[in-house]
Design a protein around this motif. Structure first.
Motif, PDB file in Angstrom:
ATOM      1  N   TRP A 172       0.841  -1.209   0.000  1.00 27.63           N
ATOM      2  CA  TRP A 172       0.000   0.000   0.000  1.00 27.63           C
ATOM      3  C   TRP A 172       0.878   1.261   0.000  1.00 27.63           C
ATOM      4  O   TRP A 172       0.636   2.205  -0.755  1.00 27.63           O
ATOM      5  N   LEU A 173       1.915   1.259   0.842  1.00 30.26           N
ATOM      6  CA  LEU A 173       2.828   2.412   0.899  1.00 30.26           C
ATOM      7  C   LEU A 173       3.465   2.663  -0.473  1.00 30.26           C
ATOM      8  O   LEU A 173       3.605   3.795  -0.914  1.00 30.26           O
ATOM      9  N   ARG A 174       3.834   1.565  -1.134  1.00 29.60           N
ATOM     10  CA  ARG A 174       4.478   1.666  -2.459  1.00 29.60           C
ATOM     11  C   ARG A 174       3.488   2.225  -3.489  1.00 29.60           C
ATOM     12  O   ARG A 174       3.830   3.102  -4.279  1.00 29.60           O
ATOM     13  N   ARG A 175       2.243   1.714  -3.485  1.00 32.45           N
ATOM     14  CA  ARG A 175       1.232   2.202  -4.441  1.00 32.45           C
ATOM     15  C   ARG A 175       0.924   3.673  -4.224  1.00 32.45           C
ATOM     16  O   ARG A 175       0.638   4.404  -5.159  1.00 32.45           O
ATOM     17  N   GLU A 176       0.960   4.098  -2.957  1.00 28.44           N
ATOM     18  CA  GLU A 176       0.675   5.503  -2.626  1.00 28.44           C
ATOM     19  C   GLU A 176       1.864   6.412  -2.930  1.00 28.44           C
ATOM     20  O   GLU A 176       1.782   7.621  -2.755  1.00 28.44           O
ATOM     21  N   GLY A 177       2.985   5.805  -3.339  1.00 27.44           N
ATOM     22  CA  GLY A 177       4.177   6.599  -3.650  1.00 27.44           C
ATOM     23  C   GLY A 177       4.917   7.084  -2.416  1.00 27.44           C
ATOM     24  O   GLY A 177       5.733   8.009  -2.489  1.00 27.44           O
ATOM     25  N   ARG A 178       4.645   6.468  -1.248  1.00 28.99           N
ATOM     26  CA  ARG A 178       5.284   6.943  -0.010  1.00 28.99           C
ATOM     27  C   ARG A 178       6.660   6.328   0.203  1.00 28.99           C
ATOM     28  O   ARG A 178       7.454   6.847   0.992  1.00 28.99           O
ATOM     29  N   ILE A 179       6.906   5.193  -0.443  1.00 30.32           N
ATOM     30  CA  ILE A 179       8.239   4.590  -0.364  1.00 30.32           C
ATOM     31  C   ILE A 179       8.647   4.128  -1.762  1.00 30.32           C
ATOM     32  O   ILE A 179       7.805   3.924  -2.635  1.00 30.32           O
ATOM     33  N   SER A 180       9.964   3.977  -1.952  1.00 29.93           N
ATOM     34  CA  SER A 180      10.496   3.574  -3.261  1.00 29.93           C
ATOM     35  C   SER A 180      10.536   2.055  -3.363  1.00 29.93           C
ATOM     36  O   SER A 180      10.337   1.342  -2.374  1.00 29.93           O
ATOM     37  N   GLU A 181      10.831   1.554  -4.570  1.00 31.62           N
ATOM     38  CA  GLU A 181      10.983   0.104  -4.755  1.00 31.62           C
ATOM     39  C   GLU A 181      12.096  -0.412  -3.832  1.00 31.62           C
ATOM     40  O   GLU A 181      11.976  -1.460  -3.220  1.00 31.62           O
ATOM     41  N   ARG A 182      13.184   0.371  -3.725  1.00 25.97           N
ATOM     42  CA  ARG A 182      14.311  -0.043  -2.871  1.00 25.97           C
ATOM     43  C   ARG A 182      13.871  -0.158  -1.403  1.00 25.97           C
ATOM     44  O   ARG A 182      14.171  -1.141  -0.721  1.00 25.97           O
TER      45      ARG A 182
END
Length: 221
Positions: free
Chosen positions: A111-121
């Motif tokens: 969810w954090l990744r989809r929301e752009g709050r964290i990177s793939e790394r």
């Protein structure tokens, strides 16, 4: 599967058995022109698996907490219908390039990744990346699969894979392994992915399936 090695394996087997039992009748319906009902058909299959796993978990001590993640693809001319729950993944690789994750990881990190709050790394290194919000069975009260459809054309590909594969490979590496066989390699794209992932992460519960739609061959001149 989850809930200890043997019951996780058992959960996965139950899922496969139910899919093979429930879907053939649906295929006949859709052939009769009821393709519009695909989301109900797939959601129904997921509900049946969820109910079965919960019932087994309540009835047998050794099955307590047993569950499974599932990404199910139903291919018809020009459309791939899917239903998904958990952190296995379906990717779409159009012929002209690029890689798109079709499914949502049912985790807080996803969810954090989809929301752009964290990177793939950051997502890959996150300590809670395998903590599931949703799965089939596993004591979850509700199972609400993500259901959708993706249009495709000849030359496009889909990749269905377990979370273990993603642990070992970055997205750009997944794309290059699918699209470009290394010189002299006759391994299938799926085998290339699994071998590269296991080499990198050491995780052995790694599964991949690559579906490719050949371009129509040109008639002889």
């Amino acid at each position: 599967g989850m809930g200890g090695a043997s019951s996780g394996e058992f959960a996965s087997r139950i899922a496969v058995d139910l899919i093979t039992r429930l879907l053939p009748s649906s295929f006949r319906l859709s052939a009769a022109g009821i393709a519009a009902g695909f989301s109900d058909i797939l959601a129904e299959v997921f509900s049946a698996i969820h109910a079965d796993l919960l019932q087994l978990g309540r009835s047998y001590e050794e099955c307590a907490g047993m569950g499974a993640t599932l990404s199910l693809c139903w291919l018809r001319p020009e459309w791939m219908y899917f239903a998904h729950l958990g952190d296995s993944r379906v990717y779409y690789l159009p012929r002209e390039g690029g890689l798109r994750q079709v499914t949502h990881d049912h985790t807080h990190v996803g969810w954090l990744r989809r929301e752009g709050r964290i990177s793939e790394r950051e997502a890959r290194g996150h300590p809670a990346r395998h903590a599931l919000h949703q799965a089939l069975g596993a004591g979850h009260q509700f199972a609400e699969p993500q259901v959708g459809a993706v249009g495709y054309a000849p030359g496009d590909r889909f990749l269905i894979c377990s979370d273990g594969l993603v642990d070992g490979l970055w997205d750009h590496r997944i794309e290059s392994l699918v699209r470009e066989p290394p010189p002299g390699s006759d391994a299938s794209a799926a085998r290339r992915l699994v071998e590269a992932s296991v080499e990198s992460s050491g995780r052995d519960n790694t599964t991949a399936m690559v579906i490719e739609f050949p371009r129509p061959s040109l008639p002889p001149a």
